[in-house]
Design an enzyme around this catalytic site. Structure first.
Site, PDB file in Angstrom:
ATOM      1  N   SER A 241       0.844  -1.172   0.031  1.00 38.71           N
ATOM      2  CA  SER A 241      -0.160  -0.137   0.073  1.00 38.71           C
ATOM      3  C   SER A 241       0.789   1.232   0.097  1.00 38.71           C
ATOM      4  O   SER A 241       0.471   2.174  -0.723  1.00 38.71           O
ATOM      5  CB  SER A 241      -1.006  -0.188   1.255  1.00 38.71           C
ATOM      6  OG  SER A 241      -0.292  -0.245   2.546  1.00 38.71           O
ATOM      7  N   HIS A 271      -2.127  -9.056   1.736  1.00 36.67           N
ATOM      8  CA  HIS A 271      -1.841  -7.786   2.465  1.00 36.67           C
ATOM      9  C   HIS A 271      -2.862  -7.546   3.382  1.00 36.67           C
ATOM     10  O   HIS A 271      -3.400  -8.250   4.149  1.00 36.67           O
ATOM     11  CB  HIS A 271      -1.594  -6.640   1.354  1.00 36.67           C
ATOM     12  CG  HIS A 271      -1.009  -5.277   1.927  1.00 36.67           C
ATOM     13  ND1 HIS A 271      -0.439  -5.177   3.184  1.00 36.67           N
ATOM     14  CD2 HIS A 271      -0.889  -4.211   1.319  1.00 36.67           C
ATOM     15  CE1 HIS A 271       0.025  -3.906   3.266  1.00 36.67           C
ATOM     16  NE2 HIS A 271      -0.217  -3.195   2.260  1.00 36.67           N
ATOM     17  N   HIS A 318       5.450 -13.159   7.138  1.00 35.67           N
ATOM     18  CA  HIS A 318       5.646 -11.758   6.789  1.00 35.67           C
ATOM     19  C   HIS A 318       6.770 -11.655   5.900  1.00 35.67           C
ATOM     20  O   HIS A 318       7.410 -12.587   5.827  1.00 35.67           O
ATOM     21  CB  HIS A 318       5.941 -10.665   8.031  1.00 35.67           C
ATOM     22  CG  HIS A 318       5.364  -9.355   7.668  1.00 35.67           C
ATOM     23  ND1 HIS A 318       6.533  -8.604   7.161  1.00 35.67           N
ATOM     24  CD2 HIS A 318       4.439  -8.456   7.785  1.00 35.67           C
ATOM     25  CE1 HIS A 318       5.970  -7.492   6.854  1.00 35.67           C
ATOM     26  NE2 HIS A 318       4.741  -7.195   7.485  1.00 35.67           N
ATOM     27  N   ARG A 327       2.475  -5.205  16.514  1.00 38.04           N
ATOM     28  CA  ARG A 327       1.234  -5.062  16.689  1.00 38.04           C
ATOM     29  C   ARG A 327       0.268  -5.819  17.035  1.00 38.04           C
ATOM     30  O   ARG A 327      -1.186  -5.591  17.129  1.00 38.04           O
ATOM     31  CB  ARG A 327       0.848  -4.341  14.924  1.00 38.04           C
ATOM     32  CG  ARG A 327       1.772  -3.291  14.484  1.00 38.04           C
ATOM     33  CD  ARG A 327       1.804  -2.994  12.896  1.00 38.04           C
ATOM     34  NE  ARG A 327       1.977  -4.047  12.195  1.00 38.04           N
ATOM     35  CZ  ARG A 327       1.815  -4.325  10.901  1.00 38.04           C
ATOM     36  NH1 ARG A 327       1.285  -3.479  10.078  1.00 38.04           N
ATOM     37  NH2 ARG A 327       2.175  -5.499  10.339  1.00 38.04           N
ATOM     38  N   ASP A 373      -2.675  -8.733  11.406  1.00 34.75           N
ATOM     39  CA  ASP A 373      -3.973  -9.132  10.683  1.00 34.75           C
ATOM     40  C   ASP A 373      -4.689 -10.283  11.595  1.00 34.75           C
ATOM     41  O   ASP A 373      -5.953 -10.724  11.499  1.00 34.75           O
ATOM     42  CB  ASP A 373      -4.023  -9.552   9.263  1.00 34.75           C
ATOM     43  CG  ASP A 373      -3.583  -8.189   8.408  1.00 34.75           C
ATOM     44  OD1 ASP A 373      -4.082  -7.058   8.928  1.00 34.75           O
ATOM     45  OD2 ASP A 373      -2.871  -8.291   7.578  1.00 34.75           O
TER      46      ASP A 373
END
Ligand code: HAX
Length: 434
Positions: A241, A271, A318, A327, A373
């Site tokens: 992105s 993503h 990743h 995160r 995610d």
């Protein structure tokens, strides 16, 4: 001129001179090597981009202008000591490289409220999208429709010179950041609440207002939104992105086109769409096993089945990280504080024990650990936001903070069009000595 804009110019002018000097005097210094593998496997690891807003360390995770997520939680302005940071402050930090004061944050908050005006035709574009269209498609279409308002486009067409491109880019970035929560909430209500729109509450901050306009109001959910919109904001320059936004902006496309390009990349399953896939996949697991409280062995068997079917485990792995994503940790900590006894979140926690050894045993997965995610959807589900197809839109609202701050710097530094070289298969074979 606002304080933020004034401060940005003060920093941008000497930074642009430094950038030019670096290029002119040290332009031929070698900074890395390119192997056939790095070129043919997604350009991973090739040092080819400048990103001021954040840096990703493969073991430690993301740092925003040098600050880790726990440091942001400590240092960025908050509404109360036990709250999460206000993402407005993170934007200030990413743009200027300084921790803001509460009054700096309040100024941004005020400005975004003033700028949150959506032209009628944008709503008409969203309304014209069929019900079956994905919320991310509506979101991207709405962003493109907003480009009629682009100050950059107006300035460019009026013949403004290169050195002033940053000025109208700044206006577009600030307008977009103000407009995005309104648009996102409108899309949410259109898809899942028969189009019953909820107006913004001028007393709320940027994150709480998004929750409010979606129809969710509680101090805890506001806190979750502040955390969510902070941690998804940036992940250095090479992720799809951020890179897509930068690439398209490098052709002097306006910030609306550039950010829309980034959003179309975010919508991919490898993503940002992964946050939806995690939920759909866990729901399939629950359905197939026939219980909302599967055992670790049952979860293990379902994971093995997913792998055997040639699919990936969503939320794991990743391209850069080689440890658990901080995160993910930040969200797990939030769930530990506020979401005890949630059986869906328990499955997410059990997966954290079960998945890494399975992926590790495949011998090819470079990072068997969870990414952002893996957790985010389960927290939203806990608070009643059960519509997973919308989750990537929320990710996109947050990602705007980083990618728009970055293209502002691209303009301020006078960065050129991006144009790497490509070669034929014969050329690569010749290089390999085949
Ligand atoms: N499950 C199963 N297999 C996986 C895997 C996973 N979660 N992650 C990687 N692999 C496989 C790859 O598919 C690849 O297999 P092949 O060689 O057969 O093609 C192999 O392991 C090597 O891949 P890698 O080098 O470890 O990983 P990449 O850098 O190529 O890809 C991805 C990184 C994130 C795309 C990958 O780990 C993946 O597909 N994960 C699942 C989807 C996901 O969670 N995406 C979100 C990532 C974070 C993000 O950007 N959020 O927005």
């Amino acid at each position: 001129m606002s304080l933020l804009k004034t401060k940005f110019v003060e920093k941008a002018v000497p930074a642009a001179a430094d950038f030019k000097k670096l290029l002119k005097e040290y332009g031929n210094v070698e900074i890395g090597k390119v192997t056939i593998e790095s070129a043919l496997e997604g350009m991973k690891g090739i040092p080819a981009l400048l990103c001021l807003t954040s840096k990703l360390d493969s073991n430690e995770g993301i740092r925003f202008r040098g600050y880790s997520i726990p440091e942001l939680q400590e240092k960025l302005p908050k509404l109360s000591p036990n709250d999460e940071p206000l993402p407005e402050g993170l934007f200030y930090l990413m743009l200027l490289g300084e921790i803001p004061t509460m009054s700096d944050v309040e100024e941004i908050s005020k400005e975004w409220k003033k700028r949150a005006i959506i032209p009628k035709h944008v709503y008409a574009v969203i309304d014209a999208m069929p019900k079956e269209s994905a919320p991310m498609a509506d979101f991207s279409a709405a962003i493109l429709a907003l480009a009629t308002e682009s100050e950059f486009l107006k300035a460019y067409n009026a013949g403004v010179g290169k050195k002033d491109y940053w000025d109208s880019t700044y206006e577009d970035a600030m307008n977009l950041l103000a407009q995005l929560p309104v648009i996102a909430a409108y899309i949410y209500r259109k898809h899942f609440f028969n189009g019953e729109v909820i107006a913004a509450d001028p007393s709320l901050d940027w994150s709480a207002n998004l929750a409010h306009m979606m129809g969710f109001d509680s101090p805890e959910i506001y806190k979750l939104f502040r955390l969510y919109l902070t941690i998804h904001a940036d992940h250095e320059g090479g992720n799809v992105s951020a890179h897509a936004t930068h690439l398209v902006a490098s052709a002097l496309s306006n910030p609306y086109y550039s950010y829309a390009a980034g959003m179309l990349g975010l919508a991919g399953p490898l993503h940002g769409y992964a946050n939806q896939e995690v939920i759909a996949w866990v729901q399939d697991m629950i359905k197939e096993i026939g219980t909302e409280t599967p055992s670790k062995q049952q979860i293990h068997d379902f994971c093995e089945k997913t792998i055997a079917a040639g699919r990936v485990i969503p939320g794991y792995g990743h391209a850069v990280l080689r440890k658990t994503d901080p995160r993910f940790e930040a969200q797990r900590e939030f769930a530990g504080k506020y979401c005890e006894g949630d059986s869906f979140i328990q499955i997410i926690n059990d997966l954290y024990e079960v998945v890494p050894p399975i992926l590790g045993s495949l011998g090819k997965v470079k990072n068997p650990w969870p990414n952002v995610d893996a957790y985010s959807g389960s927290l939203l589900m806990h608070y009643g936001i059960k519509e997973a197809p919308f989750y990537t839109v929320m990710f996109g609202v947050s990602r705007a903070l980083g990618v728009l701050a970055s293209i502002l710097w691209d303009r301020a530094l006078g960065m050129q069009i991006e144009r790497p070289s490509s070669f034929t298969m014969e050329w690569f074979k010749e290089k390999a000595g085949i």
